[in-house]
Design an enzyme around this catalytic site. Sequence first.
Site, PDB file in Angstrom:
ATOM      1  N   PRO A  18      56.889  86.015  61.039  1.00 37.08           N
ATOM      2  CA  PRO A  18      57.781  85.147  60.288  1.00 37.08           C
ATOM      3  C   PRO A  18      57.067  84.038  59.527  1.00 37.08           C
ATOM      4  O   PRO A  18      56.093  83.458  60.000  1.00 37.08           O
ATOM      5  CB  PRO A  18      58.704  84.545  61.359  1.00 37.08           C
ATOM      6  N   ARG A  26      53.242  76.532  50.525  1.00 35.62           N
ATOM      7  CA  ARG A  26      53.317  75.280  51.300  1.00 35.62           C
ATOM      8  C   ARG A  26      52.155  75.223  52.279  1.00 35.62           C
ATOM      9  O   ARG A  26      51.538  76.232  52.575  1.00 35.62           O
ATOM     10  CB  ARG A  26      54.618  75.255  52.128  1.00 35.62           C
ATOM     11  N   ASN A  82      49.197  89.579  62.667  1.00 29.28           N
ATOM     12  CA  ASN A  82      49.369  88.132  62.743  1.00 29.28           C
ATOM     13  C   ASN A  82      50.846  87.917  63.053  1.00 29.28           C
ATOM     14  O   ASN A  82      51.693  87.996  62.149  1.00 29.28           O
ATOM     15  CB  ASN A  82      48.988  87.431  61.433  1.00 29.28           C
ATOM     16  N   ALA A  85      54.686  82.671  64.512  1.00 27.66           N
ATOM     17  CA  ALA A  85      55.135  81.937  65.706  1.00 27.66           C
ATOM     18  C   ALA A  85      55.575  82.873  66.837  1.00 27.66           C
ATOM     19  O   ALA A  85      55.623  82.452  68.007  1.00 27.66           O
ATOM     20  CB  ALA A  85      56.268  80.984  65.337  1.00 27.66           C
ATOM     21  N   GLU A 106      44.426  90.878  66.975  1.00 29.45           N
ATOM     22  CA  GLU A 106      45.287  89.720  66.679  1.00 29.45           C
ATOM     23  C   GLU A 106      44.536  88.802  65.711  1.00 29.45           C
ATOM     24  O   GLU A 106      43.374  88.473  65.955  1.00 29.45           O
ATOM     25  CB  GLU A 106      45.590  88.985  67.986  1.00 29.45           C
TER      26      GLU A 106
END
Length: 152
Positions: A18, A26, A82, A85, A106
């Site tokens: 996500p 950003r 990846n 969160a 990962e």
Amino acid sequence: MNSESSKSQIKILILSGPNLNLLGERDPETYGDQTLENHIETAEKAADQKGMTVEHLQSNHEGELVDAIHSARERCDAIIINPGAFTHYAWAIHDALQTFDGPVIEVHLSNPAAREPWRHTSVVAPVAAGTIAGFGGYGYQIAVDAVSELLA
Ligand code: CA2
């Protein structure tokens, strides 16, 4: 032309969790100024040099990532993930990855261990061959090289 044609059939699934679709828009001080597409291109180039292919899915939905992992069991040789969160609490992703026979790498752009305490736990790390964190987009190149070594 691929330099190692004997590995031409190796397929890597790259999964992005996500908010990673917002890369480049950003938080450049934390995640750099490259877009997710830039990182996938890095991985594709590294894979092509090793005679491997890449497919990519970004999703903001845990179940969609779980479904992609299930589908990879039949079609892919390795997973680079990846989880965003989801890294820190998504046990369904942990369980799905545990059913995958090939290597799981990962990747994190930042170094979660150097950030807030809640980022210090990864529920994915126990089912990964290894974790690459803190090297920005270069981490994707390292991850592809790791897959190549692990499957050699
Ligand atoms: O460092 C990484 O790659 C992370 O997986 C990124 C996740 C974070 O939750 C992990 O702890 C470490 C967050 C991805 C959010 O991506 C954004 C991109 C642009 C703007 C805001 C968030």
